[in-house]
Design an enzyme around this catalytic site. Structure first.
Site, short mmCIF file in Angstrom:
data_model
loop_
_atom_site.label_atom_id
_atom_site.label_comp_id
_atom_site.label_asym_id
_atom_site.label_seq_id
_atom_site.Cartn_x
_atom_site.Cartn_y
_atom_site.Cartn_z
N LYS A 251 4.23 1.56 -1.18
CA LYS A 251 3.48 1.32 0.05
C LYS A 251 3.48 2.61 0.87
O LYS A 251 4.54 3.09 1.25
CB LYS A 251 4.10 0.17 0.85
CG LYS A 251 3.55 0.02 2.27
CD LYS A 251 4.17 -1.17 3.02
CE LYS A 251 3.74 -1.18 4.49
NZ LYS A 251 4.34 -2.30 5.25
N ASP A 256 2.02 2.43 10.97
CA ASP A 256 1.68 1.00 11.06
C ASP A 256 1.75 0.55 12.52
O ASP A 256 2.82 0.23 13.03
CB ASP A 256 2.64 0.18 10.20
CG ASP A 256 2.30 -1.32 10.24
OD1 ASP A 256 1.20 -1.67 10.72
OD2 ASP A 256 3.14 -2.12 9.78
N LYS A 263 1.48 -4.29 17.28
CA LYS A 263 2.93 -4.42 17.48
C LYS A 263 3.28 -4.11 18.93
O LYS A 263 2.56 -3.38 19.60
CB LYS A 263 3.67 -3.40 16.58
CG LYS A 263 3.67 -3.73 15.11
CD LYS A 263 4.42 -2.65 14.33
CE LYS A 263 4.41 -2.91 12.84
NZ LYS A 263 5.13 -4.11 12.42
N ASP A 274 6.66 3.90 7.62
CA ASP A 274 6.18 2.77 6.82
C ASP A 274 5.59 3.24 5.48
O ASP A 274 5.02 2.45 4.75
CB ASP A 274 5.14 1.98 7.64
CG ASP A 274 5.09 0.51 7.26
OD1 ASP A 274 6.07 0.01 6.68
OD2 ASP A 274 4.06 -0.12 7.54
N ASP A 334 -1.09 -7.20 10.74
CA ASP A 334 0.18 -6.47 10.62
C ASP A 334 0.86 -6.75 9.27
O ASP A 334 1.85 -6.10 8.93
CB ASP A 334 1.09 -6.84 11.79
CG ASP A 334 2.23 -5.84 11.98
OD1 ASP A 334 2.17 -4.77 11.35
OD2 ASP A 334 3.14 -6.14 12.76
N GLU A 336 -0.06 -5.79 6.44
CA GLU A 336 -1.02 -4.91 5.76
C GLU A 336 -0.47 -4.36 4.45
O GLU A 336 -1.23 -4.02 3.56
CB GLU A 336 -1.43 -3.77 6.68
CG GLU A 336 -0.47 -2.55 6.72
CD GLU A 336 0.91 -2.87 7.28
OE1 GLU A 336 1.05 -3.90 7.97
OE2 GLU A 336 1.85 -2.11 6.99
N ARG A 338 1.11 -5.70 1.94
CA ARG A 338 0.77 -6.51 0.76
C ARG A 338 -0.69 -6.36 0.39
O ARG A 338 -1.07 -6.51 -0.77
CB ARG A 338 1.17 -7.98 1.00
CG ARG A 338 0.45 -8.65 2.14
CD ARG A 338 1.19 -9.88 2.64
NE ARG A 338 2.41 -9.51 3.39
CZ ARG A 338 3.31 -10.38 3.81
NH1 ARG A 338 3.18 -11.68 3.58
NH2 ARG A 338 4.37 -9.97 4.48
#
Ligand code: BES
Ligand code: MN
Ligand code: ZN
Length: 493
Positions: A251, A256, A263, A274, A334, A336, A338
């Site tokens: 990933k 993020d 967030k 991230d 959020d 994201e 996956r």
């Protein structure tokens, strides 16, 4: 920091600082006993004692480090103890030191030498390239240790291996620590280019248009409002049929914000890391480029984009179609990671891999479940899981399996699409895994959720740091585990 190995007797080592371990239940090495007597230190784990010069030694100073009882001296304990010793040695303000290798009959000598070297190297990590001139000058007051001589019997190849692996960890740490305006998807692609050139690997970097041609709806959706161009990066080492085909998928969210499901501001800066999964994959591929392991076909895939809000952003309620055709309802922008991994894992199927390992800072829930000392593992294959677990134990990068019960598979089902990207607060990390399972085509797969282990804050006092080989910031977790895993596959010719 440069490491060399020398079999010089302890009494003959000329160095500004000699570091020696002391077991709680074993007398000091004879040379030190003669120099300092027997009761200088009791050998309690991580106890340190800095001593001045002595007639019997050529070392100007000596730093003793407690290693605890010898029977309990695991490789991980050695890594930690010598890392801690290095930090203490840095306070002594020397640019070189010598380290007496301990005698530990229960461990393979190469493993022992490697663990000590690894602890020292990992602890030497600094990230100060963004400090201004004044603080750079102030920091130069405390000289970094540049030269370390390991004193004792051993194979130089074990030291060399530790240095090679450390370079991969350092790369992963640097990428995780860099500001998000520096560590962009484009930067990750450039790093991959350097690795490919060094390791003779094939490199593919897909831009937005090429992702669209392949139907990578997850990558495209998440990157919709990103100003920085997304990159889908594929590094291929070896070729099909040359041993096992292993796919590593990372990933790579270089920032993020949460997107439209934004967030809270507090600690949002941390979301520059991230991309730690991507950093682990690149770090491992970078080590592979140096080691050139035989009998392996490794595909490293990095799904790199920012997750930002904006007028053009994807929205809760949207439905995206992943590369393998599975449709994904967006409940929360959020979740994201996956979505981009859906395309990364789908793409990996092109290589019909024997094993797929994805690494992702996927869920806050894994931090709640397991804390910061062990990564979450979700799998569809017990044999692969056992391999990954063993690699974790050997390297100290521990993993713990979370159960992928059939009931959790039901939780990701969507009423209007195939699956949905969020299903409430319960078992959040497992549900993340259940989502990803839709993209692995039934092949052996392990998902590592490293949200808790990819970053470490440093306690005010160095002695309170349980793993002194980790310094504040990105840990580079996953690199050593992956390299160990690949080494074991390569060894099974
Ligand atoms: N990148 C975060 C997870 C994360 C949290 C990483 C803390 C590192 C430290 C991820 O993209 C995320 O936001 N996950 C959501 C998922 C939820 C909306 C289903 C989360 O954990 O809240
Ligand atoms: Mn997120
Ligand atoms: Zn994320």
């Amino acid at each position: 920091m440069q490491l060399t190995l020398s079999p010089t007797p302890l009494t003959e080592v000329e160095t500004p600082l000699l570091i020696s371990g002391v077991f709680a239940d074993v007398p000091l090495p004879a040379a030190l006993q003669q120099a300092f007597g027997d009761d200088a230190i009791d050998g309690r784990y991580k106890q340190t004692l800095l001593l001045g010069s002595s007639g019997g030694l050529k070392a100007r100073r000596t730093l003793l480090i407690g290693l605890g009882p010898r029977a309990e001296a695991s490789l991980e304990r050695l890594r930690r103890a010598f890392a801690y010793a290095l930090i203490r040695a840095q306070e002594a303000n020397v640019s070189a030191c010598a380290v007496a290798l301990p005698e530990l009959p229960q461990h393979d000598r190469d493993q022992l030498v490697r663990a000590v070297a690894e602890g020292l190297l990992l602890a030497s990590y600094r990230f100060d390239q963004f400090k201004g001139a004044a603080s750079q000058a102030a920091m130069r007051q405390q000289r970094p240790i540049e030269q370390v001589t390991l004193v004792g019997e051993g194979d130089a190849a074990a030291v060399e291996l530790a240095q090679t692996v450390y370079r991969g960890v350092k790369l992963a740490r640097d990428l995780g620590n860099e500001p998000p305006r520096v560590c962009t998807p484009t930067r990750l692609a450039e790093v991959a280019r350097e690795i490919a050139a060094r390791g003779g690997m094939r490199l593919t970097v897909l831009d937005r248009e090429q992702m669209a041609e392949l139907g990578m709806g997850g990558m495209l959706g998440v990157s919709q409002a990103a100003h920085e161009p997304p990159k889908f990066i594929v590094l291929e080492y070896g070729q099909k049929g040359r041993g096992k085909t292993i796919a590593l998928v990372g990933k790579g969210i270089t920032f993020d914000s949460g997107g439209i499901s934004i967030k809270p501001a507090e600690k949002m800066d941390l979301m520059k890391m991230d991309m730690a999964g991507a950093a682990a994959v690149l770090g491992a591929m970078s080590v592979l480029a140096d080691l050139k392991l035989p009998n392996l076909h490794v595909v490293g895939i990095v799904c790199a984009t920012e997750n930002l809000p904006g007028g053009g952003a994807f929205k809760p309620g949207d439905i995206l179609r992943a590369m393998n055709g599975v449709t994904m309802e967006i409940i929360n922008t959020d979740a994201e990671g996956r979505l981009v991994l859906a395309d990364g894992l789908s793409y990996a199927q092109r290589y019909t891999p024997d094993a797929i390992i994805d690494l992702a800072t996927l869920t806050g829930a894994v931090v709640v479940a397991l804390g910061t000392h062990i990564s979450g593992m979700i799998t569809n294959n017990a044999e692969l899981a056992a391999r990954v677990k063993a690699a974790g134990e050997r390297t100290g990068e521990l993993v713990w399996e979370l159960p992928l019960l059939p009931e959790y598979r039901d939780a990701v089902k969507s009423k209007i699409a195939d699956i949905k990207n969020s299903a409430g607060r319960n078992a959040g990390s497992i549900i993340g895994g259940a989502f990803l399972e839709h993209f692995v085509d039934g092949r052996p797969w392990v998902h590592l959720d490293i949200a808790g282990t990819a970053w470490v804050e440093e306690p005010p006092k160095a002695e309170d740091q349980p793993k002194p080989y980790q310094r504040r910031g990105a840990t580079g977790v996953g690199v050593r585990l992956l390299v160990d895993l690949l080494q074991h596959y390569a060894g099974e010719a």
